[in-house]
Design a protein around this motif. Structure first.
Motif, PDB file in Angstrom:
ATOM      1  N   SER A  98       0.825  -1.203   0.000  1.00  0.00           N
ATOM      2  CA  SER A  98       0.000   0.000   0.000  1.00  0.00           C
ATOM      3  C   SER A  98       0.863   1.258   0.000  1.00  0.00           C
ATOM      4  O   SER A  98       1.883   1.330   0.682  1.00  0.00           O
ATOM      5  CB  SER A  98      -0.908   0.011   1.226  1.00  0.00           C
ATOM      6  OG  SER A  98      -1.773  -1.097   1.239  1.00  0.00           O
ATOM      7  N   ASN A  99       0.439   2.234  -0.766  1.00  0.00           N
ATOM      8  CA  ASN A  99       1.167   3.499  -0.868  1.00  0.00           C
ATOM      9  C   ASN A  99       0.201   4.584  -1.292  1.00  0.00           C
ATOM     10  O   ASN A  99      -0.624   4.378  -2.183  1.00  0.00           O
ATOM     11  CB  ASN A  99       2.302   3.389  -1.892  1.00  0.00           C
ATOM     12  CG  ASN A  99       2.867   4.741  -2.270  1.00  0.00           C
ATOM     13  OD1 ASN A  99       3.287   5.514  -1.412  1.00  0.00           O
ATOM     14  ND2 ASN A  99       2.851   5.054  -3.550  1.00  0.00           N
ATOM     15  N   ALA A 100       0.316   5.747  -0.666  1.00  0.00           N
ATOM     16  CA  ALA A 100      -0.614   6.845  -0.945  1.00  0.00           C
ATOM     17  C   ALA A 100      -0.027   7.936  -1.812  1.00  0.00           C
ATOM     18  O   ALA A 100      -0.754   8.826  -2.251  1.00  0.00           O
ATOM     19  CB  ALA A 100      -1.093   7.463   0.372  1.00  0.00           C
ATOM     20  N   TRP A 101       1.283   7.901  -2.083  1.00  0.00           N
ATOM     21  CA  TRP A 101       1.957   9.060  -2.646  1.00  0.00           C
ATOM     22  C   TRP A 101       2.555   8.796  -4.024  1.00  0.00           C
ATOM     23  O   TRP A 101       3.075   7.718  -4.286  1.00  0.00           O
ATOM     24  CB  TRP A 101       3.060   9.531  -1.697  1.00  0.00           C
ATOM     25  CG  TRP A 101       2.517   9.863  -0.351  1.00  0.00           C
ATOM     26  CD1 TRP A 101       2.512   9.071   0.758  1.00  0.00           C
ATOM     27  CD2 TRP A 101       1.825  11.065   0.009  1.00  0.00           C
ATOM     28  NE1 TRP A 101       1.880   9.709   1.797  1.00  0.00           N
ATOM     29  CE2 TRP A 101       1.446  10.925   1.376  1.00  0.00           C
ATOM     30  CE3 TRP A 101       1.501  12.239  -0.678  1.00  0.00           C
ATOM     31  CZ2 TRP A 101       0.752  11.931   2.046  1.00  0.00           C
ATOM     32  CZ3 TRP A 101       0.815  13.227   0.000  1.00  0.00           C
ATOM     33  CH2 TRP A 101       0.450  13.070   1.337  1.00  0.00           C
ATOM     34  N   PRO A 102       2.503   9.790  -4.909  1.00  0.00           N
ATOM     35  CA  PRO A 102       3.092   9.608  -6.245  1.00  0.00           C
ATOM     36  C   PRO A 102       4.613   9.638  -6.273  1.00  0.00           C
ATOM     37  O   PRO A 102       5.214   9.149  -7.229  1.00  0.00           O
ATOM     38  CB  PRO A 102       2.499  10.767  -7.061  1.00  0.00           C
ATOM     39  CG  PRO A 102       2.074  11.784  -6.053  1.00  0.00           C
ATOM     40  CD  PRO A 102       1.706  11.033  -4.812  1.00  0.00           C
ATOM     41  N   TYR A 103       5.250  10.197  -5.247  1.00  0.00           N
ATOM     42  CA  TYR A 103       6.716  10.300  -5.215  1.00  0.00           C
ATOM     43  C   TYR A 103       7.250   9.773  -3.893  1.00  0.00           C
ATOM     44  O   TYR A 103       6.549   9.785  -2.875  1.00  0.00           O
ATOM     45  CB  TYR A 103       7.159  11.768  -5.392  1.00  0.00           C
ATOM     46  CG  TYR A 103       6.817  12.336  -6.749  1.00  0.00           C
ATOM     47  CD1 TYR A 103       7.711  12.252  -7.817  1.00  0.00           C
ATOM     48  CD2 TYR A 103       5.578  12.949  -6.975  1.00  0.00           C
ATOM     49  CE1 TYR A 103       7.387  12.755  -9.073  1.00  0.00           C
ATOM     50  CE2 TYR A 103       5.247  13.444  -8.221  1.00  0.00           C
ATOM     51  CZ  TYR A 103       6.150  13.350  -9.262  1.00  0.00           C
ATOM     52  OH  TYR A 103       5.823  13.836 -10.500  1.00  0.00           O
ATOM     53  N   ASP A 104       8.509   9.311  -3.921  1.00  0.00           N
ATOM     54  CA  ASP A 104       9.134   8.909  -2.668  1.00  0.00           C
ATOM     55  C   ASP A 104       9.866  10.096  -2.053  1.00  0.00           C
ATOM     56  O   ASP A 104       9.836  11.213  -2.590  1.00  0.00           O
ATOM     57  CB  ASP A 104      10.073   7.713  -2.869  1.00  0.00           C
ATOM     58  CG  ASP A 104      11.278   8.016  -3.752  1.00  0.00           C
ATOM     59  OD1 ASP A 104      11.593   9.209  -3.978  1.00  0.00           O
ATOM     60  OD2 ASP A 104      11.930   7.055  -4.220  1.00  0.00           O
ATOM     61  N   ALA A 105      10.533   9.874  -0.923  1.00  0.00           N
ATOM     62  CA  ALA A 105      11.183  10.965  -0.201  1.00  0.00           C
ATOM     63  C   ALA A 105      12.320  11.589  -0.987  1.00  0.00           C
ATOM     64  O   ALA A 105      12.715  12.728  -0.729  1.00  0.00           O
ATOM     65  CB  ALA A 105      11.697  10.459   1.151  1.00  0.00           C
ATOM     66  N   GLN A 106      12.857  10.862  -1.967  1.00  0.00           N
ATOM     67  CA  GLN A 106      13.946  11.393  -2.792  1.00  0.00           C
ATOM     68  C   GLN A 106      13.450  12.053  -4.076  1.00  0.00           C
ATOM     69  O   GLN A 106      14.241  12.480  -4.908  1.00  0.00           O
ATOM     70  CB  GLN A 106      14.933  10.268  -3.157  1.00  0.00           C
ATOM     71  CG  GLN A 106      15.770   9.767  -1.988  1.00  0.00           C
ATOM     72  CD  GLN A 106      14.972   8.960  -0.977  1.00  0.00           C
ATOM     73  OE1 GLN A 106      14.187   8.089  -1.357  1.00  0.00           O
ATOM     74  NE2 GLN A 106      15.156   9.255   0.303  1.00  0.00           N
TER      75      GLN A 106
END
Length: 257
Positions: A239-247
């Motif tokens: 599961s993931n809510a975001w289009p980008y990661d922290a980088q």
């Protein structure tokens, strides 16, 4: 409709279903210490022996408190909306308005504050200053985010030939329809807090508004793309809510045609 994306004008598709599928069945919804006895108030006679101290009663374990009951989610409403006003500004970027169906039990200003946080998040569509959004309460708005009951969502989405089955969200031109049921209860397929699932709803539907289509899992154990219909299963992704990661790396996957 044309959306301004990073300074360029990009034509958005006529409609796009978010977690829904046109003319396909949606996944069913289917989220006291014991005390010593009180001493006898009467005084014993001088010859009487003191009574032995009573043993404390052994208390049975108390049952665990029941989980917090889920909020009552009305299935239908009047189809009228209240505009969120707190947080509205005249800032630059993509102007959007937040509206909540009357009688839904959701406070428009509270919902707008949550949406603003998602749209401004570093891992969201505003990552690295790529674009900006600002909320308005009146005047032109390139995007209108509406939180509505299932019946109202179905009715509005159906004008774009989308069947949301009382379960899911859609995007129709400049209008993002958020199904109240999903906003209040999340998804059985999403493993994470409700706040994260709400972020996924906004990122997914705003992604459609920006011109992104559906994507699927890029590989087992990898983050599910925000543009994936995660309510229908993760296909090995997490599961993931975001289009980008922290980088700042885009968390995409193969396009779904």
């Amino acid at each position: 409709m044309a959306a301004v994306i990073g300074g360029a004008v990009t034509a958005a598709p006529r409609w796009a279903v978010g977690d829904g599928r046109p003319a396909a069945a949606a996944a069913p919804e289917p989220s006291d210490t014991p005390r010593d006895p009180v001493p006898d108030s009467t005084s014993p006679s001088p010859a009487a022996k003191p009574k032995p101290r009573a043993k404390p009663a052994t208390a049975s374990p108390s049952p665990s408190p029941s989980a917090t009951a889920p909020p009552r989610v009305p299935a239908s409403g009047p189809g009228t909306f209240t505009v969120a006003r707190a947080g509205a500004s005249s800032g630059g970027g993509n102007a959007y308005r937040v509206e909540v169906e009357d009688g839904s039990g959701v406070d428009p200003d509270t919902a707008a504050a949550l949406i603003a946080d998602v749209l401004a998040a570093p891992r969201g569509w505003a990552h690295a200053g790529a674009r900006s959004f600002h909320q308005v309460a009146a005047g032109p708005a390139g995007m209108v985010i509406r939180i509505a009951t299932a019946a109202t969502t179905d009715r509005i989405c159906a004008t774009g030939h989308m069947n949301t089955h009382g379960e899911v969200n859609c995007r129709l031109d400049e209008v993002v329809m958020v199904n109240l049921k999903r906003w209040q209860t999340g998804s059985p397929e999403f493993h994470g807090p409700l706040a994260d699932y709400r972020a996924l709803i906004i990122n997914h539907e705003v992604g459609h508004w920006l011109g992104h289509g559906h994507e699927t899992c890029p590989g087992k154990g990898r983050p599910a793309p925000a543009m994936m219909q995660q309510i229908y299963g993760l296909k090995g992704c997490v599961s993931n809510a975001w289009p980008y990661d922290a980088q700042g790396q885009y968390l995409g996957g193969p396009s779904v045609r």
